[in-house]
Design a protein around this motif. Structure first.
Motif, PDB file in Angstrom:
ATOM      1  N   SER A  44     -51.425  20.863  65.544  1.00 40.79           N
ATOM      2  CA  SER A  44     -50.461  21.858  65.079  1.00 40.79           C
ATOM      3  C   SER A  44     -50.577  23.118  65.922  1.00 40.79           C
ATOM      4  CB  SER A  44     -50.723  22.199  63.605  1.00 40.79           C
ATOM      5  OG  SER A  44     -50.539  21.062  62.790  1.00 40.79           O
ATOM      6  N   GLY A  45     -49.427  23.690  66.259  1.00 40.78           N
ATOM      7  CA  GLY A  45     -49.422  24.924  67.042  1.00 40.78           C
ATOM      8  C   GLY A  45     -49.577  24.723  68.527  1.00 40.78           C
ATOM      9  N   SER A  46     -49.506  23.472  68.982  1.00 44.77           N
ATOM     10  CA  SER A  46     -49.711  23.213  70.414  1.00 44.77           C
ATOM     11  C   SER A  46     -48.447  23.405  71.241  1.00 44.77           C
ATOM     12  CB  SER A  46     -50.242  21.792  70.617  1.00 44.77           C
ATOM     13  OG  SER A  46     -49.339  20.827  70.097  1.00 44.77           O
ATOM     14  N   GLY A  47     -47.296  23.559  70.587  1.00 36.81           N
ATOM     15  CA  GLY A  47     -46.055  23.792  71.309  1.00 36.81           C
ATOM     16  C   GLY A  47     -45.097  22.612  71.304  1.00 36.81           C
ATOM     17  N   LYS A  48     -45.402  21.554  70.554  1.00 33.91           N
ATOM     18  CA  LYS A  48     -44.582  20.335  70.579  1.00 33.91           C
ATOM     19  C   LYS A  48     -43.159  20.605  70.080  1.00 33.91           C
ATOM     20  CE  LYS A  48     -47.160  18.000  67.718  1.00 33.91           C
ATOM     21  NZ  LYS A  48     -47.981  19.145  67.265  1.00 33.91           N
ATOM     22  N   SER A  49     -43.025  21.196  68.901  1.00 27.36           N
ATOM     23  CA  SER A  49     -41.696  21.440  68.346  1.00 27.36           C
ATOM     24  C   SER A  49     -40.944  22.478  69.173  1.00 27.36           C
ATOM     25  CB  SER A  49     -41.804  21.904  66.888  1.00 27.36           C
ATOM     26  OG  SER A  49     -42.316  20.866  66.072  1.00 27.36           O
ATOM     27  N   PHE A 178     -36.771  13.450  68.201  1.00 31.33           N
ATOM     28  CA  PHE A 178     -37.225  13.445  66.812  1.00 31.33           C
ATOM     29  C   PHE A 178     -38.379  14.436  66.676  1.00 31.33           C
ATOM     30  CE2 PHE A 178     -35.392   9.345  67.677  1.00 31.33           C
ATOM     31  CZ  PHE A 178     -34.773   8.941  66.507  1.00 31.33           C
ATOM     32  N   ASP A 179     -38.254  15.375  65.740  1.00 35.94           N
ATOM     33  CA  ASP A 179     -39.301  16.371  65.526  1.00 35.94           C
ATOM     34  C   ASP A 179     -40.029  16.061  64.225  1.00 35.94           C
ATOM     35  OD1 ASP A 179     -40.958  18.532  65.542  1.00 35.94           O
ATOM     36  OD2 ASP A 179     -39.399  20.029  65.185  1.00 35.94           O
ATOM     37  N   GLU A 180     -41.156  15.351  64.331  1.00 37.32           N
ATOM     38  CA  GLU A 180     -41.958  14.975  63.151  1.00 37.32           C
ATOM     39  C   GLU A 180     -41.041  14.448  62.038  1.00 37.32           C
ATOM     40  OE1 GLU A 180     -45.118  14.839  63.061  1.00 37.32           O
ATOM     41  OE2 GLU A 180     -46.063  16.424  64.220  1.00 37.32           O
ATOM     42  N   PRO A 181     -40.289  13.372  62.300  1.00 37.19           N
ATOM     43  CA  PRO A 181     -39.252  12.950  61.352  1.00 37.19           C
ATOM     44  C   PRO A 181     -39.777  12.428  60.033  1.00 37.19           C
ATOM     45  CG  PRO A 181     -39.545  11.317  63.077  1.00 37.19           C
ATOM     46  CD  PRO A 181     -40.351  12.510  63.486  1.00 37.19           C
ATOM     47  N   THR A 182     -41.080  12.165  59.922  1.00 33.63           N
ATOM     48  CA  THR A 182     -41.622  11.649  58.655  1.00 33.63           C
ATOM     49  C   THR A 182     -42.504  12.660  57.933  1.00 33.63           C
ATOM     50  OG1 THR A 182     -43.545  10.671  59.772  1.00 33.63           O
ATOM     51  CG2 THR A 182     -41.595   9.287  59.547  1.00 33.63           C
ATOM     52  N   SER A 183     -42.675  13.853  58.487  1.00 32.34           N
ATOM     53  CA  SER A 183     -43.660  14.781  57.927  1.00 32.34           C
ATOM     54  C   SER A 183     -43.256  15.342  56.569  1.00 32.34           C
ATOM     55  CB  SER A 183     -43.916  15.935  58.902  1.00 32.34           C
ATOM     56  OG  SER A 183     -42.754  16.720  59.061  1.00 32.34           O
ATOM     57  N   ALA A 184     -41.945  15.373  56.275  1.00 34.06           N
ATOM     58  CA  ALA A 184     -41.488  15.926  54.992  1.00 34.06           C
ATOM     59  C   ALA A 184     -41.327  14.853  53.924  1.00 34.06           C
ATOM     60  CB  ALA A 184     -40.159  16.662  55.190  1.00 34.06           C
ATOM     61  N   LEU A 185     -41.716  13.617  54.242  1.00 32.90           N
ATOM     62  CA  LEU A 185     -41.485  12.501  53.327  1.00 32.90           C
ATOM     63  C   LEU A 185     -42.733  12.152  52.529  1.00 32.90           C
ATOM     64  CD1 LEU A 185     -39.544  10.090  55.720  1.00 32.90           C
ATOM     65  CD2 LEU A 185     -38.581  11.707  54.081  1.00 32.90           C
TER      66      LEU A 185
END
Length: 258
Positions: A44-49, A178-185
C-alpha cells in the motif's frame, strides 16, 4: 495466459508524479504488448493506483511520457514543446482505455443493461439497437445475462463489479485497467469477479491489473511488475517473479502475502 505480439499497446516511459511534497512515482517505465496481461503488485502506498490514474490522465504527470496505441495521453508535442491536451482531446483518448475501479461507480437509476449501453449510445453515438445487442452479449460474458433489468441496488457487490467490467468492455478499449477490483468485495464474492477477469483475458484483451491477488497473477498474468516506493523494483515473466524473485524487497513482500 494469452499469446502476445510485438505490438506495444501501452508505453510508460520515465513517468514522475508528485502529490504535494510526496514523490509518488519516480521514473516509472512499463510497456504492455497487445494481448498481454500484466499484473502490478506492491505494498500500500507504493504508487500502483496513482500509476493507473496517470495512464488515464486523471492525474497529470510532471515528467515522462505515456502512450496508448502509439498515441500520447494527456500531452502533445508541438514544435518540440509539450502542451497539455484539452479536456475534449483527453476524453477522446480515454475512450481507448477501459477502467474498472475498486468501487463500481454504476448509475444507480439505470438498469444493468442501461449502464452498459450508456457509453456506446452517448459517447460513441452508436444506435440503441446495436448497443443493446452488444450489451447483452457482454452481460452474458460476465455471467449476468439474466440480470439486465436489475438496478445496481438489487445486485450484490460482485455482480455490480461484473456489470462495471461489461460497461468498460462496451467501449471497445485497446487496454483494460483494473484497480484492485476485488478489494471492496466480501471474500465470498471475490472468486466470481476473478473468474470474469479470466474470461476477459481469454478473449485476448490487453490488461493491466493492480491487484493483491497473487494466485490470480500466478494463474493469468504473462508478466508481473513489482512496485515499491514509486519505483519498478522487478519486472519479468509472472512465474519467474512470483516463484524466484531476484530483489530482496520483492522476496519480503511475497513471503508475507503468499
Amino acid at each position: 495466459m494469452t499469446n502476445t505480439t510485438s505490438e506495444i499497446t501501452l508505453k510508460v516511459e520515465g513517468v514522475n508524479k508528485w502529490l504535494g511534497d510526496n514523490h509518488v512515482l519516480r521514473g516509472v517505465d512499463i510497456s504492455v504488448r497487445k494481448g498481454e496481461i500484466v499484473c502490478v503488485l506492491g505494498p500500500s502506498g507504493s504508487g500502483k493506483s496513482t500509476l493507473l490514474r496517470c495512464i488515464n490522465h486523471l492525474a497529470p504527470v510532471e515528467a515522462g511520457m505515456i502512450e496508448v496505441g502509439g498515441e500520447r495521453i494527456g500531452y502533445e508535442l508541438i514544435n518540440g514543446v509539450l502542451y497539455e491536451q484539452s479536456e475534449r482531446q483527453v476524453a477522446k483518448a480515454r475512450q481507448r482505455i477501459g477502467m474498472v475501479f475498486q468501487h463500481f461507480n454504476l448509475f444507480g437509476h439505470l438498469t444493468a443493461l442501461q449502464n452498459v449501453t450508456f457509453g456506446p449510445i452517448n459517447v460513441l453515438k452508436r444506435s440503441k439497437g446495436a448497443s443493446n445487442e452488444k450489451a447483452r452479449e457482454l452481460l452474458g460474458l460476465v455471467g449476468l445475462a439474466d440480470f439486465e433489468s436489475s438496478y445496481p441496488g438489487q445486485l450484490s457487490g460482485g455482480q455490480q463489479q461484473r456489470v462495471a467490467i461489461a460497461r468498460a468492455l462496451a467501449m471497445e478499449p485497446r487496454l483494460m485497467m483494473f484497480d484492485e477490483p476485488t478489494s471492496a468485495l466480501d471474500p465470498e464474492l471475490v472468486g466470481e469477479v476473478l473468474t470474469t477477469m479470466r474470461k476477459v483475458a481469454e478473449e485476448g484483451m490487453t490488461m493491466l491489473v493492480v491487484t493483491h491477488e497473487v494466485g490470480f497473477a500466478r494463474e493469468v498474468a504473462d508478466r508481473v511488475v513489482f512496485i515499491d516506493g514509486g519505483r519498478v523494483i522487478e519486472d519479468g515473466p509472472a512465474r519467474e517473479v512470483l516463484d524466484n524473485p531476484r530483489h530482496e524487497r520483492t522476496q519480503s513482500f511475497l513471503s508475507r502475502v503468499n
